[in-house]
Every structure is written in C-alpha cells, then in structure tokens.
Design an enzyme around this catalytic site. Structure first.
Site, PDB file in Angstrom:
ATOM      1  N   ASP A 133       0.883  -1.153   0.000  1.00 33.29           N
ATOM      2  CA  ASP A 133       0.000   0.000   0.000  1.00 33.29           C
ATOM      3  C   ASP A 133       0.920   1.202   0.000  1.00 33.29           C
ATOM      4  O   ASP A 133       1.528   1.542   1.019  1.00 33.29           O
ATOM      5  CB  ASP A 133      -0.892   0.008   1.247  1.00 33.29           C
ATOM      6  CG  ASP A 133      -1.830   1.208   1.283  1.00 33.29           C
ATOM      7  OD1 ASP A 133      -1.594   2.179   0.521  1.00 33.29           O
ATOM      8  OD2 ASP A 133      -2.785   1.202   2.082  1.00 33.29           O
ATOM      9  N   SER A 140      -1.508  11.139 -17.798  1.00 31.78           N
ATOM     10  CA  SER A 140      -2.859  11.154 -18.347  1.00 31.78           C
ATOM     11  C   SER A 140      -2.984  12.281 -19.354  1.00 31.78           C
ATOM     12  O   SER A 140      -2.282  13.297 -19.260  1.00 31.78           O
ATOM     13  CB  SER A 140      -3.882  11.371 -17.228  1.00 31.78           C
ATOM     14  OG  SER A 140      -5.180  11.579 -17.752  1.00 31.78           O
ATOM     15  N   TYR A 193      -7.653  15.498 -10.021  1.00 30.41           N
ATOM     16  CA  TYR A 193      -6.937  14.393 -10.685  1.00 30.41           C
ATOM     17  C   TYR A 193      -5.943  14.943 -11.699  1.00 30.41           C
ATOM     18  O   TYR A 193      -4.785  14.504 -11.755  1.00 30.41           O
ATOM     19  CB  TYR A 193      -7.953  13.475 -11.374  1.00 30.41           C
ATOM     20  CG  TYR A 193      -7.325  12.317 -12.112  1.00 30.41           C
ATOM     21  CD1 TYR A 193      -6.992  11.150 -11.436  1.00 30.41           C
ATOM     22  CD2 TYR A 193      -7.073  12.390 -13.483  1.00 30.41           C
ATOM     23  CE1 TYR A 193      -6.421  10.077 -12.111  1.00 30.41           C
ATOM     24  CE2 TYR A 193      -6.499  11.335 -14.160  1.00 30.41           C
ATOM     25  CZ  TYR A 193      -6.179  10.180 -13.469  1.00 30.41           C
ATOM     26  OH  TYR A 193      -5.606   9.125 -14.141  1.00 30.41           O
ATOM     27  N   LYS A 221      -1.741  14.416 -11.796  1.00 26.21           N
ATOM     28  CA  LYS A 221      -1.031  13.850 -12.940  1.00 26.21           C
ATOM     29  C   LYS A 221      -0.116  14.883 -13.598  1.00 26.21           C
ATOM     30  O   LYS A 221       0.947  14.543 -14.139  1.00 26.21           O
ATOM     31  CB  LYS A 221      -2.031  13.297 -13.955  1.00 26.21           C
ATOM     32  CG  LYS A 221      -2.738  12.028 -13.490  1.00 26.21           C
ATOM     33  CD  LYS A 221      -1.743  10.891 -13.283  1.00 26.21           C
ATOM     34  CE  LYS A 221      -2.428   9.567 -13.030  1.00 26.21           C
ATOM     35  NZ  LYS A 221      -1.454   8.449 -12.927  1.00 26.21           N
TER      36      LYS A 221
END
Length: 250
Positions: free
Chosen positions: A58, A138, A151, A155
C-alpha cells in the site's frame, strides 16, 4: 548485462497495470506485480505465469515505496525498470472538494509515485548500470475537463517531474519518460459507461471525439510502455508519449 532484466509495475492488479505486466513478461522481463490486495495480486501473478511474482504494497503507508523496491531487489537481485502506474481516480466540483480528498488523491498519484521514483533511482544508481523509469500520467495533465481538476493536477505534477528527473538522472544513465493514456477500456471505464442513460450513445460520442475514432485498449498503453522500457528507446529521456488516438493533437 547478462542477467535477465527486472521490471516493477505498481498498481498492476487491475486494468492497464495487468496488461503492462503481461507485455513486459512477453518481452523477456521478470516482472514484479504489486498492489494492495494479496489475494488479487497472487492470483494475477499466477495467471501471468513464469517470470511473474507478487509483492504486496500500500504505497500510501509510510516507507512503503522504499520497502517495495528493496523487496524487489532482495528477491530478484536487481531492478532495471520501474513503471509508476498506481493511481486513484477523482471526480468532483473543484470549488467544493474537501482538502482531505485532495490530499488523498495526491498521496497516491503524486507523493507515493515520487517516492517510488526516488527508491528505484537509488537502486539503479547502486547497480551502476542505469535503468528506465516510466510514469503513467494522463491526457488530463494537458487538457481541462470539468470535475477532473484535482486528478489533472496530480497527474500534471508527475508530468513535470518526468522532465526534471530526466535531466537530473541522465548522468546515471537512468532514463525517465512517461505515457499519457486517453480514454481507455478499463473496468473503471466500463462501469462508467454502464451507468449512463444511453451507454451505446455515450460510447459513440466518446469515440467520435477521438481522431482515430476508437477508445484505447490497455494493450495500446502497454505497447508504449514496452517501447520506453526497451533498448530501442535508449536515447529517449524526458519525453511523454500520448496514447490517446490524437485527442490532444486537435
């Protein structure tokens, strides 16, 4: 270098990550699959077959990225390629997103990925043979989409890090590049389409906005990663390959 090369793929128990691991195995790497679920990870490694192994991590736990890299080197003797693929999605109103959600997104998508890069870079420096680090960013690091601001920012940080790290690590012969997937047929995408009022119309609209007229497959992304991990890309560093069917070229 006579030993078989080793690749570590984070977030490789689902979606794009599985296909990256599968492709690198096909290209002759020994591959470490990593994710949070031991049951899922061991199942994936078993399905992938010889040359694949699983190490649970993790990456948001303190020290986990370094422990993952150390375990990879301890078990397989070396590390030649890191694919920084682990990430979580986030959608929500930019003005109303709680800071806790912002921090959680950056913890996985940016901070953990930076720690993985640091740990892998140190291992490659110690080996003295260089290596390749590939960040999965992305298309959203380049374009604005409502509700995707947090997000996109996480990125975008990795996109900027890619160029800076490429320059700093070049004297160590450590290449740092990125791939930027567009809309891709992952389980998350399929779930999103199924929730729409008219899934077929939604999919046609999404594909119609892409110059090549189709949605990417995980294999499309894996192919770009495989190239950057290969000797054929030995003179490439600091670049990002958009795997988006021409979307951001419009």
């Amino acid at each position: 270098m006579n030993e078989q090369r080793v690749a570590l793929v984070t977030g490789s128990t689902s979606g794009i990550g599985i296909e990256i691991a599968r492709r690198l195995l096909r290209d002759g790497f020994r591959v470490v699959v990593s994710g949070r679920s031991t049951e899922r990870g061991e199942q994936i490694a078993s399905e992938l077959g010889d040359g694949a192994s699983f190490i649970r991590a993790d990456l948001t736990e303190p020290g986990a990225p370094a422990k993952l890299v150390d375990a990879t080197v301890e078990q397989l003797g070396r590390l030649d390629v890191l694919v920084n693929n682990a990430a979580i999605d986030h959608t929500g109103s930019l003005l109303d997103t709680p800071i806790a959600e912002i921090r959680a997104t950056f913890e996985t998508n940016s901070f953990a990925a930076i720690e993985c890069l640091q740990a892998a870079g140190r291992a490659m420096r110690e080996q003295g043979e260089g290596g390749a680090i590939i960040n999965v960013t992305s298309r959203l690091a380049h374009i604005g989409v409502p509700t995707m601001g947090i997000y996109s920012a996480s990125k975008g940080a990795m996109r900027s890090l890619t160029t800076a790290a490429a320059v700093e690590l070049a004297p160590l012969n450590i290449r740092v590049n990125a791939v930027a997937p567009g809309m891709t047929r992952t389980p998350l995408y399929e779930e999103w389409v199924a929730q729409q009022d008219d899934p077929a119309a939604t999919e046609a609209q999404v594909a119609g906005a892409i110059p090549l007229g189709r949605i990417a497959t995980p294999q499309d992304v894996a192919g770009a990663v495989a190239y950057l991990a290969s000797p054929e890309a030995a003179y490439l560093t600091g670049v990002q390959i958009p795997v988006d069917g021409g979307y951001i070229a419009k």
